[in-house]
Design a protein around this motif. Structure first.
Motif, PDB file in Angstrom:
ATOM      1  N   LEU A 267      48.815  49.187  19.833  1.00 46.90           N
ATOM      2  CA  LEU A 267      47.822  49.461  18.799  1.00 46.90           C
ATOM      3  C   LEU A 267      48.106  50.840  18.206  1.00 46.90           C
ATOM      4  CD1 LEU A 267      45.123  48.927  17.286  1.00 46.90           C
ATOM      5  CD2 LEU A 267      43.967  50.016  19.234  1.00 46.90           C
ATOM      6  N   VAL A 268      48.269  50.907  16.887  1.00 48.79           N
ATOM      7  CA  VAL A 268      48.453  52.188  16.208  1.00 48.79           C
ATOM      8  C   VAL A 268      47.461  52.277  15.054  1.00 48.79           C
ATOM      9  CG1 VAL A 268      50.918  52.229  16.773  1.00 48.79           C
ATOM     10  CG2 VAL A 268      50.179  51.359  14.539  1.00 48.79           C
TER      11      VAL A 268
ATOM     12  N   VAL B  32      54.302  42.745  19.574  1.00 54.41           N
ATOM     13  CA  VAL B  32      53.682  42.907  18.254  1.00 54.41           C
ATOM     14  C   VAL B  32      52.980  44.259  18.200  1.00 54.41           C
ATOM     15  CG1 VAL B  32      51.479  41.829  18.894  1.00 54.41           C
ATOM     16  CG2 VAL B  32      52.218  41.782  16.508  1.00 54.41           C
ATOM     17  N   ILE B  33      52.908  44.819  16.996  1.00 57.74           N
ATOM     18  CA  ILE B  33      52.202  46.086  16.767  1.00 57.74           C
ATOM     19  C   ILE B  33      50.998  45.800  15.874  1.00 57.74           C
ATOM     20  CG2 ILE B  33      52.322  48.401  15.773  1.00 57.74           C
ATOM     21  CD1 ILE B  33      55.385  48.272  16.253  1.00 57.74           C
ATOM     22  N   ALA B  34      49.805  46.111  16.361  1.00 57.97           N
ATOM     23  CA  ALA B  34      48.577  45.979  15.573  1.00 57.97           C
ATOM     24  C   ALA B  34      48.338  47.303  14.855  1.00 57.97           C
ATOM     25  CB  ALA B  34      47.402  45.640  16.479  1.00 57.97           C
TER      26      ALA B  34
ATOM     27  N   LEU C  30      58.129  52.736  11.076  1.00 61.12           N
ATOM     28  CA  LEU C  30      59.041  51.870  11.832  1.00 61.12           C
ATOM     29  C   LEU C  30      60.418  51.837  11.180  1.00 61.12           C
ATOM     30  CD1 LEU C  30      56.645  48.867  12.620  1.00 61.12           C
ATOM     31  CD2 LEU C  30      57.136  50.879  14.033  1.00 61.12           C
ATOM     32  N   SER C  31      60.446  51.809   9.861  1.00 60.84           N
ATOM     33  CA  SER C  31      61.727  51.816   9.160  1.00 60.84           C
ATOM     34  C   SER C  31      62.491  53.108   9.407  1.00 60.84           C
ATOM     35  CB  SER C  31      61.493  51.618   7.657  1.00 60.84           C
ATOM     36  OG  SER C  31      62.700  51.696   6.940  1.00 60.84           O
ATOM     37  N   HIS C  32      61.768  54.226   9.421  1.00 61.45           N
ATOM     38  CA  HIS C  32      62.400  55.532   9.653  1.00 61.45           C
ATOM     39  C   HIS C  32      63.112  55.555  11.003  1.00 61.45           C
ATOM     40  CE1 HIS C  32      62.863  59.913   9.349  1.00 61.45           C
ATOM     41  NE2 HIS C  32      62.503  59.969  10.626  1.00 61.45           N
ATOM     42  N   TYR C  33      62.509  54.906  11.990  1.00 63.84           N
ATOM     43  CA  TYR C  33      63.100  54.895  13.334  1.00 63.84           C
ATOM     44  C   TYR C  33      63.823  53.577  13.643  1.00 63.84           C
ATOM     45  CZ  TYR C  33      60.886  59.326  14.427  1.00 63.84           C
ATOM     46  OH  TYR C  33      60.531  60.658  14.435  1.00 63.84           O
ATOM     47  N   GLN C  34      64.046  52.771  12.614  1.00 61.25           N
ATOM     48  CA  GLN C  34      64.810  51.521  12.728  1.00 61.25           C
ATOM     49  C   GLN C  34      64.230  50.606  13.812  1.00 61.25           C
ATOM     50  OE1 GLN C  34      68.839  53.044  13.281  1.00 61.25           O
ATOM     51  NE2 GLN C  34      69.181  53.020  11.057  1.00 61.25           N
ATOM     52  N   ILE C  35      62.902  50.427  13.741  1.00 57.65           N
ATOM     53  CA  ILE C  35      62.192  49.553  14.677  1.00 57.65           C
ATOM     54  C   ILE C  35      61.785  48.289  13.932  1.00 57.65           C
ATOM     55  CG2 ILE C  35      60.115  49.299  16.111  1.00 57.65           C
ATOM     56  CD1 ILE C  35      60.252  52.358  16.564  1.00 57.65           C
ATOM     57  N   GLY C  36      62.143  47.138  14.474  1.00 61.18           N
ATOM     58  CA  GLY C  36      61.886  45.887  13.779  1.00 61.18           C
ATOM     59  C   GLY C  36      60.794  45.030  14.375  1.00 61.18           C
ATOM     60  N   THR C  37      59.949  45.594  15.217  1.00 64.76           N
ATOM     61  CA  THR C  37      58.872  44.832  15.860  1.00 64.76           C
ATOM     62  C   THR C  37      57.893  44.276  14.818  1.00 64.76           C
ATOM     63  OG1 THR C  37      59.039  46.321  17.765  1.00 64.76           O
ATOM     64  CG2 THR C  37      57.064  44.948  17.615  1.00 64.76           C
ATOM     65  N   PRO C  38      57.474  43.018  14.943  1.00 67.35           N
ATOM     66  CA  PRO C  38      56.493  42.453  13.994  1.00 67.35           C
ATOM     67  C   PRO C  38      55.165  43.217  14.028  1.00 67.35           C
ATOM     68  CG  PRO C  38      57.495  40.734  15.339  1.00 67.35           C
ATOM     69  CD  PRO C  38      57.915  42.043  15.944  1.00 67.35           C
ATOM     70  N   THR C  39      54.480  43.250  12.895  1.00 64.88           N
ATOM     71  CA  THR C  39      53.191  43.939  12.802  1.00 64.88           C
ATOM     72  C   THR C  39      52.095  42.972  12.392  1.00 64.88           C
ATOM     73  OG1 THR C  39      53.656  44.573  10.503  1.00 64.88           O
ATOM     74  CG2 THR C  39      54.235  46.162  12.228  1.00 64.88           C
ATOM     75  N   TRP C  40      50.877  43.268  12.869  1.00 67.40           N
ATOM     76  CA  TRP C  40      49.667  42.545  12.473  1.00 67.40           C
ATOM     77  C   TRP C  40      48.682  43.564  11.904  1.00 67.40           C
ATOM     78  CZ3 TRP C  40      47.230  38.222  15.944  1.00 67.40           C
ATOM     79  CH2 TRP C  40      48.134  37.165  16.060  1.00 67.40           C
ATOM     80  N   ALA C  41      48.029  43.195  10.818  1.00 68.82           N
ATOM     81  CA  ALA C  41      46.998  44.073  10.262  1.00 68.82           C
ATOM     82  C   ALA C  41      45.730  43.980  11.108  1.00 68.82           C
ATOM     83  CB  ALA C  41      46.694  43.690   8.822  1.00 68.82           C
ATOM     84  N   LEU C  42      45.226  45.122  11.532  1.00 66.83           N
ATOM     85  CA  LEU C  42      43.964  45.193  12.280  1.00 66.83           C
ATOM     86  C   LEU C  42      43.174  46.368  11.721  1.00 66.83           C
ATOM     87  CD1 LEU C  42      42.518  43.958  14.925  1.00 66.83           C
ATOM     88  CD2 LEU C  42      43.192  46.118  15.972  1.00 66.83           C
TER      89      LEU C  42
ATOM     90  N   TYR D 289      37.405  39.425  14.408  1.00 64.12           N
ATOM     91  CA  TYR D 289      38.029  38.152  14.760  1.00 64.12           C
ATOM     92  C   TYR D 289      39.493  38.300  15.142  1.00 64.12           C
ATOM     93  CZ  TYR D 289      40.120  37.728  10.034  1.00 64.12           C
ATOM     94  OH  TYR D 289      40.847  37.917   8.889  1.00 64.12           O
ATOM     95  N   LYS D 290      40.206  39.299  14.594  1.00 63.59           N
ATOM     96  CA  LYS D 290      41.593  39.508  14.978  1.00 63.59           C
ATOM     97  C   LYS D 290      41.698  39.954  16.443  1.00 63.59           C
ATOM     98  CE  LYS D 290      44.664  38.712  11.707  1.00 63.59           C
ATOM     99  NZ  LYS D 290      45.373  39.779  10.998  1.00 63.59           N
TER     100      LYS D 290
END
Length: 278
Positions: free
Chosen positions: A81-82, A32-34, A45-57, A64-65
């Protein structure tokens, strides 16, 4: 790729090509990508065709997240983390997550990459052997001026982030607090089509910015030259010591004692005391 790891992954500050292969590999392979804004990171992620799920942080939910993400890492998941742009935690969310991961004994791996402050500083033409990063100045005028007053005698190059709508107010305050001759460098839209890096004394910088509203648009890094004392000026600590001692001992004896403490000339201290009315 290792499991049960938190990766700190810098992302481009403008030009999408400014991302390392290592960063792309990690973003592709973690569980997952936070990120601050899932829509913003989604474009990268779309530009580099990466489909990893993301979480808002972000600032409003990090407390709490962070606990939820720590739990996932302890279960063996890997997380990246990005921030919206540049290196996470540098005036961006992430501190609480990193801190809790380290407290839990989780491995934290920082990947080198883009940072607007360092990019701007490297091209500013100001001293870089010593510098201080101050992030964003306070939004309110009095608090901003108070902060600048506290930095007036800072000898290191100062690096700030600033919003376009406050840039003129901040440069005005800098000219008034630190003097119109203090050198400033404004770096805007770094790595983008309209990148500008421009240096002038504070008074001239204010005039230059006012000449064209476009010069106040975009992402900003504001750099300020450090304070340089007059070679003949007395060190501020010595001036304060002289003032304190003279109140009880008289100026002549206070000048002699202060000269011994700081290795200065007694006559210079005595002259300063007379001019200051001590």
């Amino acid at each position: 790729m290792s499991q049960a790891v938190l990766y700190i992954v810098p992302t481009p500050i403008g030009n999408l090509a400014d991302i390392s292969q290592r960063a792309l590999d990690i973003l592709s392979e973690v569980d997952v990508i936070a990120c601050e804004d899932t829509r913003h990171t989604g474009k990268l992620l779309s530009h580099y065709q990466i489909g990893t799920p993301t979480w808002a942080l972000h600032d409003h939910n990090e407390q709490y997240k962070a606990d939820q993400l720590v739990t996932r890492v302890l279960e063996g998941k890997s997380i990246a983390l990005v921030s919206d742009a540049g290196t996470p935690l540098i005036s961006d969310p992430g501190y609480h997550l990193v801190n809790r991961c380290r407290e839990a004994g989780i491995r934290v791996v920082a990947v080198p990459g883009p940072c607007a402050a360092i990019t701007a500083l490297s091209a500013a033409g100001l001293p870089t052997d010593r510098f201080v990063f101050e992030g964003f100045l306070p939004a309110k005028d009095k608090a901003r001026r108070d902060k600048l007053e506290s930095l007036k005698d800072e000898p290191r190059t100062m690096v700030f982030y600033e919003s376009p709508r406050r840039l003129l107010d901040t440069v005005t305050a800098l000219a008034e607090v630190m003097g119109e001759d203090r050198r400033l460098v404004v770096a805007r839209e770094l790595t983008k089509a309209f990148e500008t890096i421009h240096g002038l004394p504070a008074g001239d910088m204010l005039e230059w910015l006012q000449q064209d509203s476009n010069r106040c648009r975009g992402e900003m890094v504001l750099m300020v030259a450090g304070y340089k004392a007059d070679a003949d000026a007395l060190p501020l600590p010595a001036q304060k010591t002289l003032a304190l001692l003279s109140a009880d001992l008289g100026l002549k004896k206070a000048a002699a004692l202060t000269a011994d403490i700081y290795g200065l000339k007694k006559n210079a201290l005595y002259k300063h005391g007379l001019e200051a009315g001590l």
